[in-house]
Write a protein that holds these residues in place. Structure first.
Motif, short mmCIF file in Angstrom:
data_model
loop_
_atom_site.label_atom_id
_atom_site.label_comp_id
_atom_site.label_asym_id
_atom_site.label_seq_id
_atom_site.Cartn_x
_atom_site.Cartn_y
_atom_site.Cartn_z
N ASN A 101 -7.40 -0.27 -3.85
CA ASN A 101 -8.71 -1.03 -3.08
C ASN A 101 -8.73 -0.42 -1.61
O ASN A 101 -9.73 -0.14 -1.10
CB ASN A 101 -8.38 -2.51 -3.15
N ILE B 264 -11.30 -10.88 0.83
CA ILE B 264 -10.92 -9.55 0.23
C ILE B 264 -9.71 -9.24 0.26
O ILE B 264 -8.77 -9.00 -0.78
CB ILE B 264 -11.82 -8.57 0.77
N VAL C 269 0.72 -9.43 6.44
CA VAL C 269 -0.66 -9.41 6.92
C VAL C 269 -1.18 -10.70 7.36
O VAL C 269 -2.35 -11.10 7.62
CB VAL C 269 -1.52 -8.51 5.97
N ILE D 1 -3.44 -0.04 12.54
CA ILE D 1 -3.23 -1.54 12.61
C ILE D 1 -2.15 -1.63 11.20
O ILE D 1 -1.05 -2.31 11.47
CB ILE D 1 -4.26 -2.28 12.24
N MET E 1 -5.93 -9.79 -2.68
CA MET E 1 -4.64 -8.67 -2.92
C MET E 1 -3.45 -9.22 -2.46
O MET E 1 -2.73 -8.45 -2.68
CB MET E 1 -5.06 -7.42 -2.05
N ILE F 216 0.92 -1.25 0.01
CA ILE F 216 0.11 -0.06 0.15
C ILE F 216 0.94 1.29 0.01
O ILE F 216 1.69 1.45 0.93
CB ILE F 216 -1.02 0.06 1.21
N ASP G 128 -7.90 3.87 12.58
CA ASP G 128 -7.92 2.79 13.27
C ASP G 128 -7.11 1.87 12.35
O ASP G 128 -6.11 1.21 12.81
CB ASP G 128 -9.11 2.09 13.71
N ALA G 129 -7.69 1.70 11.20
CA ALA G 129 -7.13 0.79 10.00
C ALA G 129 -5.59 1.12 9.54
O ALA G 129 -4.96 0.44 9.69
CB ALA G 129 -8.05 0.85 9.04
N PRO H 169 -11.86 -6.81 9.60
CA PRO H 169 -13.30 -6.51 9.60
C PRO H 169 -14.02 -6.49 8.41
O PRO H 169 -15.09 -6.93 8.26
CB PRO H 169 -13.40 -5.00 10.34
N GLY H 170 -13.16 -6.29 7.14
CA GLY H 170 -13.78 -6.56 5.92
C GLY H 170 -13.68 -7.95 5.25
O GLY H 170 -14.14 -8.26 4.37
C1 HEM Z 1 -3.57 -4.48 5.76
C2 HEM Z 1 -4.30 -3.53 5.29
C3 HEM Z 1 -5.65 -3.41 5.77
C4 HEM Z 1 -5.92 -3.13 7.04
C5 HEM Z 1 -5.04 -2.95 8.34
C6 HEM Z 1 -7.45 -2.99 7.06
C7 HEM Z 1 -8.23 -2.66 8.23
C8 HEM Z 1 -9.43 -2.57 7.94
C9 HEM Z 1 -10.39 -2.07 9.23
C10 HEM Z 1 -9.96 -1.80 10.63
C11 HEM Z 1 -11.57 -2.11 8.99
C12 HEM Z 1 -12.76 -1.83 9.68
C13 HEM Z 1 -13.36 -0.38 9.36
C14 HEM Z 1 -12.36 0.92 9.57
O1 HEM Z 1 -11.73 0.98 10.65
O2 HEM Z 1 -12.03 1.32 8.42
C15 HEM Z 1 -11.67 -2.63 7.66
C16 HEM Z 1 -13.02 -2.70 6.71
C17 HEM Z 1 -12.76 -3.08 5.41
N1 HEM Z 1 -11.79 -3.36 4.59
FE1 HEM Z 1 -9.83 -3.18 5.21
N2 HEM Z 1 -8.03 -3.25 5.75
C18 HEM Z 1 -6.89 -3.70 5.04
C19 HEM Z 1 -6.83 -3.82 3.68
C20 HEM Z 1 -8.18 -4.02 2.85
C21 HEM Z 1 -7.92 -4.18 1.47
C22 HEM Z 1 -6.84 -4.49 0.55
C23 HEM Z 1 -9.35 -4.32 1.12
C24 HEM Z 1 -10.03 -4.38 -0.31
C25 HEM Z 1 -9.58 -5.21 -1.14
C26 HEM Z 1 -10.22 -4.01 2.41
C27 HEM Z 1 -11.39 -3.90 2.23
C28 HEM Z 1 -12.27 -3.67 3.27
C29 HEM Z 1 -13.84 -3.57 3.50
C30 HEM Z 1 -14.64 -4.08 2.24
C31 HEM Z 1 -13.98 -3.30 4.61
C32 HEM Z 1 -15.44 -3.21 5.33
C33 HEM Z 1 -16.08 -2.01 5.33
C34 HEM Z 1 -17.40 -1.73 5.72
O3 HEM Z 1 -18.12 -3.00 6.01
O4 HEM Z 1 -17.89 -0.73 5.96
N3 HEM Z 1 -9.37 -3.93 3.53
N4 HEM Z 1 -10.27 -2.83 7.21
#
Ligand code: HEM
Length: 119
Positions: free
Chosen positions: A55, A43, A30, A68, A47, A23, A64-65, A38-39
């Protein structure tokens, strides 16, 4: 000094036992986070081994994300390395195979019914 990786190096880590993700030209390990995401695991695994910047940003991840993400940082991308497009999973061939099978079953049923009607 941060470790430097190429996209080829990152591409070697694309499984649920060993997953890296890029990223913003930074490399993240990871694997342990996959089932905590959480997502969803799927997904993120999709990647794994590739650049997920678009993405990741498109989802609009929270602060928060980002926090992490920082804990998973292992190094930077070699600036001369170019992203490798992820292979698109081919679904059409198996779908066609599936409907071909269905067509043969229907043809067989018609044949059997026809046979009994004529005799
Ligand atoms: C290491 C990388 C990543 C971390 C640390 C991470 C972390 C998180 C966290 C903490 C959330 C909860 C919502 C928030 O706090 O924003 C979340 C939700 C989500 N993430 Fe990630 N994420 C990562 C990579 C990705 C990637 C690459 C994708 C897509 C290909 C993705 C797709 C999503 C989706 C679809 C949700 C759900 C959103 C919702 O339900 O509203 N994430 N992620």
């Amino acid at each position: 000094m941060a470790k430097i990786y190429t996209y080829e190096d990152v591409a070697q880590h694309s499984t649920s036992e060993d997953a890296w993700i890029v990223i913003d030209n930074r490399v993240y390990e990871v694997t342990k986070f996959l089932d905590e995401h959480p997502g969803g695991e799927e997904i993120l695994l999709e990647m794994a081994g590739a650049d997920a910047t678009t993405n990741f940003l498109d989802i609009g991840h929270s602060d928060d994300a980002m926090k992490i993400l920082k804990t998973r940082y292992i190094g930077d991308i070699d600036p001369s390395s170019k992203p490798i497009p992820k292979k698109v999973v081919e679904t059409t061939s198996s779908e066609t195979k599936g409907s071909g099978k269905l067509a043969s079953v229907i043809a067989l049923i018609c044949f059997v019914i026809g046979y009994y009607l004529l005799n």
